[in-house]
Motif scaffolding. Sequence first.
Motif, short mmCIF file in Angstrom:
data_model
loop_
_atom_site.label_atom_id
_atom_site.label_comp_id
_atom_site.label_asym_id
_atom_site.label_seq_id
_atom_site.Cartn_x
_atom_site.Cartn_y
_atom_site.Cartn_z
N HIS A 186 -13.79 9.08 5.18
CA HIS A 186 -12.81 9.74 4.31
C HIS A 186 -11.61 10.29 5.08
O HIS A 186 -10.81 11.05 4.52
CB HIS A 186 -13.48 10.86 3.51
CG HIS A 186 -14.41 10.37 2.45
ND1 HIS A 186 -13.96 10.00 1.20
CD2 HIS A 186 -15.76 10.13 2.46
CE1 HIS A 186 -15.00 9.59 0.48
NE2 HIS A 186 -16.10 9.65 1.22
N ASN A 187 -11.53 9.90 6.36
CA ASN A 187 -10.41 10.30 7.20
C ASN A 187 -10.26 11.82 7.26
O ASN A 187 -9.15 12.37 7.21
CB ASN A 187 -9.10 9.67 6.68
CG ASN A 187 -8.01 9.65 7.72
OD1 ASN A 187 -8.29 9.65 8.93
ND2 ASN A 187 -6.77 9.65 7.28
N VAL A 188 -11.39 12.49 7.34
CA VAL A 188 -11.41 13.95 7.42
C VAL A 188 -11.78 14.33 8.85
O VAL A 188 -12.89 14.07 9.31
CB VAL A 188 -12.44 14.54 6.43
CG1 VAL A 188 -12.53 16.06 6.61
CG2 VAL A 188 -12.05 14.20 5.01
N SER A 189 -10.83 14.93 9.55
CA SER A 189 -11.06 15.34 10.94
C SER A 189 -11.30 16.84 10.99
O SER A 189 -11.04 17.58 10.04
CB SER A 189 -9.85 14.97 11.81
OG SER A 189 -8.67 15.56 11.28
N ALA A 190 -11.82 17.29 12.15
CA ALA A 190 -12.13 18.71 12.32
C ALA A 190 -10.85 19.53 12.29
O ALA A 190 -9.79 19.09 12.70
CB ALA A 190 -12.86 18.92 13.64
N ASP A 191 -10.96 20.75 11.75
CA ASP A 191 -9.80 21.64 11.76
C ASP A 191 -10.09 22.84 12.67
O ASP A 191 -11.22 23.04 13.12
CB ASP A 191 -9.44 22.09 10.35
CG ASP A 191 -10.59 22.77 9.63
OD1 ASP A 191 -11.44 23.36 10.30
OD2 ASP A 191 -10.64 22.70 8.38
N GLU A 192 -9.08 23.62 12.92
CA GLU A 192 -9.21 24.75 13.85
C GLU A 192 -9.97 25.92 13.23
O GLU A 192 -10.53 26.74 13.93
CB GLU A 192 -7.82 25.21 14.29
CG GLU A 192 -7.06 24.15 15.06
CD GLU A 192 -5.67 24.63 15.46
OE1 GLU A 192 -5.32 25.76 15.07
OE2 GLU A 192 -4.96 23.88 16.15
N SER A 193 -9.99 25.97 11.94
CA SER A 193 -10.64 27.09 11.27
C SER A 193 -12.15 26.96 11.35
O SER A 193 -12.70 25.91 11.06
CB SER A 193 -10.20 27.17 9.80
OG SER A 193 -10.93 28.15 9.13
N SER A 194 -12.80 28.03 11.78
CA SER A 194 -14.26 28.04 11.80
C SER A 194 -14.82 28.66 10.53
O SER A 194 -16.03 28.73 10.36
CB SER A 194 -14.75 28.84 13.01
OG SER A 194 -14.24 30.18 12.94
N GLU A 195 -13.92 29.08 9.65
CA GLU A 195 -14.35 29.69 8.39
C GLU A 195 -14.81 28.61 7.42
O GLU A 195 -14.08 27.65 7.17
CB GLU A 195 -13.19 30.48 7.77
CG GLU A 195 -13.55 31.19 6.48
CD GLU A 195 -12.36 31.95 5.90
OE1 GLU A 195 -12.50 32.48 4.80
OE2 GLU A 195 -11.30 31.98 6.55
N PRO A 196 -16.01 28.72 6.88
CA PRO A 196 -16.51 27.69 5.94
C PRO A 196 -15.61 27.57 4.72
O PRO A 196 -14.93 28.53 4.33
CB PRO A 196 -17.90 28.22 5.57
CG PRO A 196 -18.27 29.16 6.65
CD PRO A 196 -17.00 29.78 7.12
N GLY A 197 -15.62 26.40 4.09
CA GLY A 197 -14.82 26.18 2.89
C GLY A 197 -15.34 27.03 1.72
O GLY A 197 -16.53 27.34 1.66
N PRO A 198 -14.49 27.37 0.77
CA PRO A 198 -14.89 28.26 -0.34
C PRO A 198 -15.82 27.61 -1.36
O PRO A 198 -16.52 28.31 -2.08
CB PRO A 198 -13.55 28.62 -0.98
CG PRO A 198 -12.65 27.46 -0.66
CD PRO A 198 -13.07 26.99 0.69
N LEU A 199 -15.84 26.27 -1.44
CA LEU A 199 -16.65 25.60 -2.46
C LEU A 199 -18.03 25.20 -1.96
O LEU A 199 -19.03 25.42 -2.63
CB LEU A 199 -15.92 24.36 -2.98
CG LEU A 199 -14.60 24.62 -3.71
CD1 LEU A 199 -13.90 23.30 -4.05
CD2 LEU A 199 -14.85 25.41 -4.99
N CYS A 200 -18.07 24.63 -0.76
CA CYS A 200 -19.34 24.14 -0.23
C CYS A 200 -20.00 25.16 0.70
O CYS A 200 -21.23 25.29 0.71
CB CYS A 200 -19.14 22.83 0.53
SG CYS A 200 -18.59 21.47 -0.55
N GLY A 201 -19.20 25.86 1.47
CA GLY A 201 -19.74 26.90 2.34
C GLY A 201 -20.62 26.40 3.46
O GLY A 201 -21.41 27.16 4.01
N GLY A 202 -20.52 25.14 3.82
CA GLY A 202 -21.37 24.61 4.88
C GLY A 202 -20.80 24.83 6.26
O GLY A 202 -19.60 25.05 6.45
N GLN A 203 -21.68 24.75 7.28
CA GLN A 203 -21.25 24.97 8.66
C GLN A 203 -20.48 23.78 9.23
O GLN A 203 -19.89 23.86 10.29
CB GLN A 203 -22.47 25.27 9.55
CG GLN A 203 -23.38 24.07 9.82
CD GLN A 203 -24.42 23.88 8.73
OE1 GLN A 203 -24.29 24.44 7.64
NE2 GLN A 203 -25.47 23.12 9.04
N CYS A 204 -20.47 22.65 8.49
CA CYS A 204 -19.84 21.44 9.01
C CYS A 204 -18.43 21.21 8.47
O CYS A 204 -17.77 20.24 8.85
CB CYS A 204 -20.70 20.21 8.69
SG CYS A 204 -22.36 20.28 9.41
#
Length: 550
Positions: free
Chosen positions: A31-49
């Motif tokens: 899905h062409n999704v690369s790592a970002d600098e933010s270590s804060e989990p996303g608001p919808l999924c909340g996963g560590q990845c």
Amino acid sequence: MKCLVLVLVVACVGAEAATTCARSQEFFLRHNVSADESSEPGPLCGGQCCGRGQEAHLRNSLRRVAERRLAATTRPIKELLLSTRRTLQEHLIELSRQSQNKTAGFFQQLYRRHAARAHSPLSSLYEDIRTLLTSSPERDSDELGSRPPKDLSESSRKFFREVFPVAYQSVLKLEAKRFTPEYDECLKAAYDAVLPFGDIPEQMGSSLSRSLEAARVLLQVLAAGAGALESSELVLSNTNEECFNKLLRVAGCARCRGHDVRPCRNYCLNVARGCIGSPVAELDAPWAGYVEGLERLTRPDADVALREMEAQVSKAIMYALENQGILESKVRQECGTPTTFELPAATAPHLTPNRRDALRAPPPYTELLQFAASLARNKKLFARLADRLCDEPDFENEGNDHCWNGESIGEYIKPLVASASLSDQKYNPEMSGTPEDSKVAALGERLRQARQLLVTHSKTAGIQAEAFMQGDEAGEEGSGSGRNYDNDDTYDDEGSGEEGSGLEGVGSRANIGEETTYSSTPKTAAATASRPLVSIILGAIIISVRQCLT
């Protein structure tokens, strides 16, 4: 010592998380999704990845996957409608040109030195015919049900009135002379009183008007169907944002939490039917009725009418010759003794008659057969549209055990909603409410209008047409009925009637001394409701055999 243990524990947890997230890397890369600098989990999924940025990118990517899947379902059908429309339009326009040339050749053989005088009225008649057939899909879709731009009954009458002086001159055998302009005008003015060609012009005009208007309506309806499909794509692409959040939760959140697992089948279906299917659920029945209307309109009457025009003109001229005595008496009563003048030899060169070739524009039976078969397979397009999303690799799963249920890896125990209909969505455990869309209601009404036009212009007998319209879904079920169309017999009770559609056998009329022309007078053959295309296929085989034998 305690610090060392704490560091080791943190290191082990970090290593385990890294190992867990590695399981999702292939999914993220796809899905062409690369790592970002933010270590804060996303608001919808909340996963560590998944950080906030990754989650947002993944949400947009899954939205595009859903839109592409829906477009891959509807666009081929839209293109099929437009290509069939283009095939029919080009065939009829080319046939009209060949018919015009053949009729002009008839006049040249018959009138020779005076044939040029018939050229202008003949051209005007065929231009009026092509005006009815020449339009763009966009204009046809916008003008669905509009009045025809030309009245072909009047066009036919005008043609024969303009040709009357030339025909009457031939009746009197005045090859080397010509009526004076004043006498020409008197003959035209007396046309209605004299009726030199009997009722043949009226018959030809009525046939042209009826059949060409039916062809025009068919072109409009094909364009309208394509337009409705295109508009449905826009409705789906403008689905509310909460639905795209739900799609992320279905296919993305497990990956964000490091699980290499797909969503449970019923979980995916509940979300897809609520978010993808329900916005267009009102189009289920109108679309099925629209397809059935096209299946029933299988008679290419315009093809037959155009092929018979030269024969009709020839028949009209023969009528005038056979009734010469009566005609002369009526004309003298209206216009008196003919006044003529000698034609200068230089202005009337001898013309070599053109050969009146058979029309070489075979009806596109193969294309129509393929069109009918493809359309029949997609009669339940909108009823099944949402479920196809769950066949995508990121959403696909056969079972409901040991899968992603929206919260964890386990079993999905919530009930599966029966369909995408608005009435069933009240019981969807994954949806809080599905508002109705006025645009979808307008599209459904447009498809119903298209179906009604097809019924009105078909060759069906009045009682059968009335019974067919009484079975229209608009009058019984309305939108969101929740009716399950997986059973063909169930749908037949609502709109398909008692018989299927079919292409008929072919009859032909060939002028004496000419080659056998292609003909297309399909006659409707009954088929069982469960196999509506059998008679079409049999009709095509009969057509092929007859053409081979001739």
